[in-house]
Design a protein around this motif. Structure first.
Motif, PDB file in Angstrom:
ATOM      1  N   VAL A  34       0.710  -1.312   0.096  1.00  0.00           N
ATOM      2  CA  VAL A  34       0.076  -0.053  -0.023  1.00  0.00           C
ATOM      3  C   VAL A  34       0.937   1.044   0.039  1.00  0.00           C
ATOM      4  CG1 VAL A  34      -1.703   1.341   1.375  1.00  0.00           C
ATOM      5  CG2 VAL A  34      -1.867  -1.115   1.260  1.00  0.00           C
ATOM      6  N   ALA A  35       1.981   1.136   0.734  1.00  0.00           N
ATOM      7  CA  ALA A  35       2.750   2.294   0.983  1.00  0.00           C
ATOM      8  C   ALA A  35       3.755   2.441  -0.453  1.00  0.00           C
ATOM      9  CB  ALA A  35       3.621   2.132   1.999  1.00  0.00           C
ATOM     10  N   ARG A  36       3.358   1.362  -1.190  1.00  0.00           N
ATOM     11  CA  ARG A  36       4.218   1.619  -2.590  1.00  0.00           C
ATOM     12  C   ARG A  36       5.728   1.376  -2.490  1.00  0.00           C
ATOM     13  NH1 ARG A  36       0.752   2.546  -7.426  1.00  0.00           N
ATOM     14  NH2 ARG A  36      -1.287   2.766  -6.403  1.00  0.00           N
ATOM     15  N   CYS A  37       6.282   0.678  -1.506  1.00  0.00           N
ATOM     16  CA  CYS A  37       7.622   0.191  -1.225  1.00  0.00           C
ATOM     17  C   CYS A  37       7.887  -0.700  -2.280  1.00  0.00           C
ATOM     18  CB  CYS A  37       7.802  -0.357  -0.079  1.00  0.00           C
ATOM     19  SG  CYS A  37       7.555   0.485   1.422  1.00  0.00           S
ATOM     20  N   GLU A  38       8.901  -0.458  -2.969  1.00  0.00           N
ATOM     21  CA  GLU A  38       9.383  -1.349  -4.244  1.00  0.00           C
ATOM     22  C   GLU A  38       9.827  -2.735  -3.546  1.00  0.00           C
ATOM     23  OE1 GLU A  38      12.754  -0.867  -7.635  1.00  0.00           O
ATOM     24  OE2 GLU A  38      11.429   1.030  -7.024  1.00  0.00           O
ATOM     25  N   GLN A  39       9.441  -3.750  -4.251  1.00  0.00           N
ATOM     26  CA  GLN A  39       9.877  -5.109  -3.629  1.00  0.00           C
ATOM     27  C   GLN A  39      10.289  -5.915  -4.738  1.00  0.00           C
ATOM     28  OE1 GLN A  39       7.098  -7.029  -1.274  1.00  0.00           O
ATOM     29  NE2 GLN A  39       5.918  -5.342  -0.787  1.00  0.00           N
ATOM     30  N   PRO A  40      11.392  -6.913  -4.550  1.00  0.00           N
ATOM     31  CA  PRO A  40      11.654  -7.897  -5.540  1.00  0.00           C
ATOM     32  C   PRO A  40      10.462  -8.829  -5.983  1.00  0.00           C
ATOM     33  CG  PRO A  40      12.776  -8.407  -3.426  1.00  0.00           C
ATOM     34  CD  PRO A  40      11.818  -7.188  -3.164  1.00  0.00           C
ATOM     35  N   THR A  41      10.439  -9.264  -7.159  1.00  0.00           N
ATOM     36  CA  THR A  41       9.269 -10.075  -7.552  1.00  0.00           C
ATOM     37  C   THR A  41       9.548 -11.568  -7.449  1.00  0.00           C
ATOM     38  OG1 THR A  41      10.338  -9.853  -9.992  1.00  0.00           O
ATOM     39  CG2 THR A  41       8.622  -8.497  -9.387  1.00  0.00           C
ATOM     40  N   ASP A  42      10.728 -11.947  -6.788  1.00  0.00           N
ATOM     41  CA  ASP A  42      10.733 -13.516  -6.899  1.00  0.00           C
ATOM     42  C   ASP A  42      10.115 -14.211  -6.043  1.00  0.00           C
ATOM     43  OD1 ASP A  42      13.176 -11.669  -7.172  1.00  0.00           O
ATOM     44  OD2 ASP A  42      14.281 -12.977  -7.613  1.00  0.00           O
ATOM     45  N   LEU A  43       9.517 -13.637  -4.932  1.00  0.00           N
ATOM     46  CA  LEU A  43       8.764 -14.149  -3.785  1.00  0.00           C
ATOM     47  C   LEU A  43       7.313 -14.526  -4.322  1.00  0.00           C
ATOM     48  CD1 LEU A  43       9.557 -14.872  -0.661  1.00  0.00           C
ATOM     49  CD2 LEU A  43       8.063 -12.824  -0.100  1.00  0.00           C
ATOM     50  N   ARG A  44       7.343 -16.044  -3.822  1.00  0.00           N
ATOM     51  CA  ARG A  44       5.861 -16.576  -4.123  1.00  0.00           C
ATOM     52  C   ARG A  44       5.311 -16.815  -2.710  1.00  0.00           C
ATOM     53  NH1 ARG A  44       2.750 -19.964  -7.557  1.00  0.00           N
ATOM     54  NH2 ARG A  44       1.035 -20.442  -6.310  1.00  0.00           N
ATOM     55  N   VAL A  45       4.269 -16.194  -2.200  1.00  0.00           N
ATOM     56  CA  VAL A  45       3.622 -16.058  -0.837  1.00  0.00           C
ATOM     57  C   VAL A  45       2.686 -17.183  -0.590  1.00  0.00           C
ATOM     58  CG1 VAL A  45       2.600 -14.704   1.116  1.00  0.00           C
ATOM     59  CG2 VAL A  45       4.281 -13.772  -0.520  1.00  0.00           C
ATOM     60  N   ILE A  46       2.962 -17.983   0.465  1.00  0.00           N
ATOM     61  CA  ILE A  46       1.920 -18.765   0.963  1.00  0.00           C
ATOM     62  C   ILE A  46       1.276 -18.105   2.179  1.00  0.00           C
ATOM     63  CG2 ILE A  46       1.234 -20.837   1.742  1.00  0.00           C
ATOM     64  CD1 ILE A  46       3.079 -22.305  -0.397  1.00  0.00           C
TER      65      ILE A  46
END
Lengths: 174, 318
Positions: A34-46
């Motif tokens: 929501v805060a638009r923090c940039e994050q890497p895209t590798d993570l797949r969340v469970i």
């Protein structure tokens, strides 16, 4: 890259599985989003109800299926929604972490930490530094036999989380 | 052997109160013993106690749950599995009568085989305690006991049965040859890649017969084993490296803080896969972090069944 079924995104992404507890870390990741923090895209969340729900076997299974890294995050100790889930979890994760080296899976590929729902910034730090670490380590060695890492594996782990089964022998007692 | 006579007498006196007493009897040759279920005084005469009593009688306990009065003849290491089961509330100590004695170590058949070749035609064997003399065909050879004994005996610090009801004979004063498990130490000198490829090669040989699980006194789940479950399908029926390795990890992790390192799994393995390396590592981690030795004190709570709010021995992870 045996058995990969389109889970791999384009480019340099590695395969990182994240187990996030519903009450703190999932919220924290949301806050970061929501805060638009940039994050890497590798993570797949469970998403799991509590870090105490994470059977160390979920982690082992992801790693053995060829995931390059596993990140686990729950509520800070003392802040568990269920009062003590993460205390038990901490002991289990620590055992797994120290054990992994003997299997030849680099323990660095597994990290557990605590992020609360308000810590969007902290989540960004955690996920970025872990992803960097995995990128430095490079792709994990793969077992030559078996189906490898695929969507099926993650689906099965997610299904296991939903089923909520537990070791029955200790339930029924002597 | 004086302990044997005393054991027999103790069992004879306790037998009327018990449904069964589990011990060992002479097997099909001089090198083997097989399990003995004593229900009457005639059975009692078959009882033997020697360095071939390898099998852990406690492995049969899971079939005996439910109020039966069971007697057990146990070595030190075996008695730990019983205590661990009591700790986990899976057995009641009052249902058990444990006959203890001092153990001086047991022999390893794989090592005997490696040393003497075909041990199927054994003529005689003598054990002086420090060395073993074996006659196979025309060969007669004397070998130090420590070269032929089970690996666990080299690091054993519980040669005497723990928490037993009756103790026969003299206590064993056998001391561990070394504190560290040499095989594990050697293995840990390898790099991560080497370890990984080592297990890959070993797991390729695994035939998933589940002998390791079935021989394990701590594997009490029986028909509920994760390895066979369909809802949450942990393993496929494929016997491939990935599934085999996963099965071993399931076994090890379900034994975290529970494994008493009796070595039954590795002994039962028909493919001679050194799976005790994994288990001893895990037991070592538990010792390091929680200063906990599985199955040594029935009053203790296993470390994964409890926690501390502040964990002084676990580094805080940020």
């Amino acid at each position: 890259m045996s058995g990969s079924t389109g889970l791999l995104a384009e480019g340099q992404d590695l395969r990182i599985v994240g187990f996030l507890c519903n009450w703190c870390s999932y919220g924290g990741a949301d806050t970061a989003g929501v805060a638009r923090c940039e994050q890497p895209t590798d993570l797949r969340v469970i998403r799991v109800p509590c870090s105490g729900r994470i059977d160390p076997l979920f982690i082992a299974r992801a790693l053995i299926s060829g995931a390059d890294g596993v990140l686990v995050s729950g509520c800070h100790p003392r802040d568990c929604h269920y009062a003590e889930g993460n205390f038990y979890a901490r002991r289990r994760f620590e055992m797994l972490k120290q054990f992994l080296s003997v299997t030849g899976i680099d323990p660095e590929r597994f990290h557990y930490t605590w992020v609360s729902a308000s810590e969007g910034q902290r989540w960004q730090d955690v996920v970025t530094s872990f992803t960097d670490r995995i990128h430095k380590l490079g792709p994990a060695p793969k077992l030559s036999g078996g189906t490898g890492y695929d969507e099926e594996c993650l689906k099965e782990i997610a299904a296991a989380v939903a089923l909520g089964d537990e070791c029955p022998c200790h339930k029924e007692k002597a | 052997m004086q302990a044997l006579a005393e054991l027999k007498e103790q069992i004879r006196q306790a037998l009327p109160e018990l449904d069964v007493v589990i011990g060992w009897q002479q097997g099909y040759d001089a090198l083997h013993t097989s399990p003995l279920f004593i229900r009457s005084e005639e059975d009692l005469e078959k009882l033997v106690v020697n360095e071939f009593c390898v099998v852990n009688p406690a492995s049969y306990l899971r079939e005996m749950r439910g109020g039966k009065k069971v007697g057990l003849v146990l070595k030190g290491c075996d008695s730990r599995s019983v205590i661990q089961l009591v700790q986990e509330d899976l057995l009641k100590l009052e249902d058990l009568t444990i006959f203890g004695f001092g153990c001086n170590g047991v022999l390893n058949h794989a090592k005997l085989q490696a040393r003497f070749g075909d041990i199927g035609y054994i003529k005689s064997i003598e054990n002086s305690g420090a060395s073993v003399t074996i006659e196979v065909d025309e060969n007669k050879e004397t070998v130090p006991f420590s070269e032929l004994c089970a690996d666990k005996c080299l690091t054993c610090s519980y040669p005497n049965t723990l928490q037993c009801t009756h103790f026969a004979g003299e206590e064993s004063s056998k001391e561990a040859e070394s504190e560290q498990d040499k095989a594990l130490e050697e293995f840990e000198k390898l790099s991560m890649e080497e370890r990984f490829s080592f297990w890959q090669d070993q797991m390729r040989r695994c035939i998933r017969c589940y002998a390791c699980r079935n021989a394990c006194p701590m594997c009490v789940c029986k028909d509920h084993c994760l390895a066979n479950s369909r809802e949450t399908k942990w393993l496929s029926e494929e016997v491939d490296v990935q599934n085999n390795f996963m099965f071993q990890l399931i076994h090890v992790m379900h034994l975290t803080g529970r494994c008493v390192e009796c070595g039954e799994c590795e002994r039962a393995c028909p493919m001679d896969i050194p799976i005790m390396l994994l288990r001893r590592k895990m037991a070592g981690v538990v010792r390091d972090v929680f200063a906990y030795n599985a199955g040594t004190n029935a009053e203790e709570t296993p470390p994964l069944m409890c926690f501390k709010v502040e964990e002084p021995t676990i580094e805080e992870r940020h």
